[in-house]
Design an enzyme around this catalytic site. Structure first.
Site, short mmCIF file in Angstrom:
data_model
loop_
_atom_site.label_atom_id
_atom_site.label_comp_id
_atom_site.label_asym_id
_atom_site.label_seq_id
_atom_site.Cartn_x
_atom_site.Cartn_y
_atom_site.Cartn_z
CB CYS A 108 -1.00 0.08 1.30
SG CYS A 108 -1.93 -1.38 1.42
CG HIS A 126 -5.68 -1.02 2.89
ND1 HIS A 126 -6.82 -0.57 2.38
CD2 HIS A 126 -5.09 -2.10 2.31
CE1 HIS A 126 -6.97 -1.59 1.40
NE2 HIS A 126 -5.95 -2.38 1.26
CG HIS A 128 -7.94 -6.25 3.11
ND1 HIS A 128 -7.23 -7.26 2.82
CD2 HIS A 128 -7.64 -5.05 2.75
CE1 HIS A 128 -6.57 -6.83 1.98
NE2 HIS A 128 -6.72 -5.42 1.84
CD GLU A 151 -25.27 10.96 17.33
OE1 GLU A 151 -24.69 11.57 18.07
OE2 GLU A 151 -26.59 11.38 16.82
CG HIS A 201 -9.20 -4.12 -2.05
ND1 HIS A 201 -8.22 -4.12 -2.97
CD2 HIS A 201 -8.58 -4.33 -1.19
CE1 HIS A 201 -6.65 -3.89 -2.18
NE2 HIS A 201 -7.15 -4.03 -1.06
CG ASP A 293 -32.05 25.21 -2.81
OD1 ASP A 293 -31.56 25.89 -1.78
OD2 ASP A 293 -31.17 24.86 -3.52
CB SER A 429 -29.19 26.51 4.55
OG SER A 429 -28.26 26.80 3.55
CE LYS A 462 -33.03 24.24 1.60
NZ LYS A 462 -32.41 24.95 0.52
CG ASP A 488 -28.85 22.42 -5.56
OD1 ASP A 488 -27.42 22.09 -5.45
OD2 ASP A 488 -29.41 22.82 -4.74
#
Length: 534
Positions: A108, A126, A128, A151, A201, A293, A429, A462, A488
């Site tokens: 890696c 990393h 698995h 949460e 992976h 919006d 917002s 929102k 959007d």
């Protein structure tokens, strides 16, 4: 003593010093822990940590990396590779008992170095873990994993409960190092991400420190496990209400894309829901109310991110200092104090205590500015920040330092809807003051005469369904389906669609504008690129 020169050469004394020894021991301990979690079984997975040293800038700190192809639960401190900041090997482990050869440096390695280079990371993990593998298989064509309203999202840097967590997915390759370019492209495409999934992976997770990387890795695995279990229950983890993955109605909407416009118009003659016919035929006259919006819908995202936010950021200190004694600013400070206290209790990154007023104006201002800058950097959708930004922008508009920008099709559509008797509202917002300022000082003049009202986060977040129920009740609309909401943001669209009160949720259209974020595949919503289509 410096750990490394610009050429990446470390002294032998430093290599044998306390900081390096402690990091070696930490990695071996974490390897055993991650093995118990199932993240590094079968010699898979790896971890790398920079040697934390306050006297050395992070880009110049040494890098320790667990070896590849060995049992991680048996790692000892002396088994770690020590690398210079540029990746050259400074210290390698000695040969082990059978097969009597030193373990090789992690496969890696190139990916770890890329994360250090591009993300200023202090540690990279990393894993698995089976959750990180299976979650990429739920939709073999998906290029992203998305989840919201959980949460544990709060444990991911820069995210809160209401936010959508998006993790890019790259395709696996035969050899790990071949993933380096894909990882780099994913980081470039998703600058806020702290993780990249590799299909079939595992996952790469990074943080400012090993604590941050470990915390986030645990949260990611929890969220992946939650998504898998929700999927097994037939529930959609990517929507605010976590409802059924695909209802009969969503199937109908998805199928609509294959029906000709003429057919859809003809069907309206017998459709018992005329509001839906209004959308399909583009007849806004049958729509009782339209709620719009702003960012990415009426206004380019770039205006907000490149003009409004920087202006507020650059003028926080000046504004608070000049207006400190005014009622508006005192009200803003009261809101900020309350928000910061809550942030401190929740351990929000960037929050610092605000001293009492008797500590002096300068000390209070310094703490306020620090907190507000952290809120802006994290792009938080909170009332305390939005109210202050609105007042800062007000000064900017009054001084002709700012001018609101709307797309060219917006004024014509607003005028047309107004002439048809359609009431148009804004839900953003941003504070109601900020909304009025944008539409009152646009590149097309004052457009407020076409608008019937403004809603902000005081009615709710929102991405919360309850907010749209509150809006429909405020407008006195018996059936939410008599309201068209244009946005959007996919999460806002799904929250509005779920605002069931009497008959159905709000009718929703997603706005496709330059610079807007990508949408999930098969999202099922009608899309427009101009208000002329409504």
């Amino acid at each position: 003593m410096a750990a490394a020169t610009a050429e990446g050469v470390a002294s032998q004394a430093y290599l044998e010093g306390k900081a390096v020894k402690e990091t070696r021991a930490l990695i071996s301990e974490l390897c055993r822990h991650f093995y118990s979690l199932g993240w590094v079984s079968g010699t898979g997975g790896s971890i790398t940590i920079k040697v934390h040293d306050h006297s050395i800038p992070k880009p110049h700190q040494l890098i320790l990396m667990s070896p590849s192809g060995v049992q991680k639960e048996r790692m000892e401190p002396e088994d770690m590779y020590v690398l210079s900041p540029n990746g050259s090997v400074l210290s390698a482990p000695s040969p082990k008992p059978y097969p009597h050869k030193p373990p090789k440096c992690s496969d890696c390695g190139p990916l770890f170095m890329k994360a250090y280079e591009m993300c200023d990371a202090g540690a990279v993990i990393h894993s698995h873990g089976i959750e990180s593998c299976l979650v990429t298989m739920l939709n073999p064509l998906a290029k992203e994993f998305r989840i919201t309203h959980m949460e544990m999202i709060k444990g991911i840097k820069g995210h809160g409960y209401y936010d959508e967590l998006v993790v890019p997915i790259v395709e696996n390759t035969a050899y790990e190092y071949e993933l380096t370019d894909s990882l780099a492209k994913a980081i470039e495409a998703y600058p806020k991400t702290t993780a990249v999934l590799v299909r079939n992976h595992g996952i790469y997770v990074w943080g400012d420190s090993w604590i941050s990387a470990k915390t986030q890795a645990e949260c990611y695995h929890y969220l992946f496990d939650a998504a898998i279990k929700l999927h097994q229950l037939g529930l959609d983890w990517s929507t605010p209400n976590h409802g059924p993955i695909q209802s009969i109605r969503s199937l109908w909407i998805a199928g609509e894309s294959n029906v000709s416009v003429n057919t859809r118009k003809a069907n309206c003659e017998t459709n018992p829901f005329p509001i839906r016919c209004a959308q399909l035929t583009g007849n806004a006259n049958d729509q009782r109310c339209i709620v719009l919006d702003i960012e990415g819908t009426t206004t380019p995202i770039s205006f907000v991110t490149e003009v409004l936010f920087p202006y507020a950021h650059q003028n926080v200190g000046r504004h608070l200092s000049v207006t400190y004694e005014t009622p508006d600013t005192q009200a803003d400070i009261k809101l900020l104090r309350s928000q910061v206290q809550s942030d401190l209790e929740q351990g929000i990154v960037g929050a610092v205590p605000i001293p009492p007023d008797d500590a002096g104006k300068e000390e209070v201002l310094a703490a306020l500015v620090t907190n507000v800058e952290a809120m802006i950097k994290a792009d938080r959708k909170i009332t305390a920040l939005k109210e202050l930004q609105g007042h800062i922008w007000c000064t900017g508009y009054e001084n002709n330092e700012l001018k609101g920008i709307v797309f060219d099709d917006v004024p014509e559509a607003l005028e047309r809807w107004h002439a048809l008797g359609v009431k148009v509202y804004i839900y953003s917002s941003g504070s109601r003051l900020a909304q009025r300022l944008i539409f009152g000082h646009t590149n097309h003049g004052d457009l407020r005469k076409y608008l019937s009202g403004f809603f902000d986060t005081k009615v709710g977040n929102k991405r919360e369904t309850r907010s749209y129920v509150e809006i429909s009740e405020s407008l006195g609309i018996d059936a939410p389906s008599d309201i068209l909401f244009v946005t959007d943001v996919y999460q806002e669209a799904t929250a509005a669609k779920a605002a069931v009160v009497h008959v159905s949720g709000l009718e929703v259209i997603i706005s496709i504008r330059p610079g807007n974020a990508s949408l999930p595949e098969n999202h099922g919503f009608k899309m427009i690129s101009s208000f002329s289509e409504v």
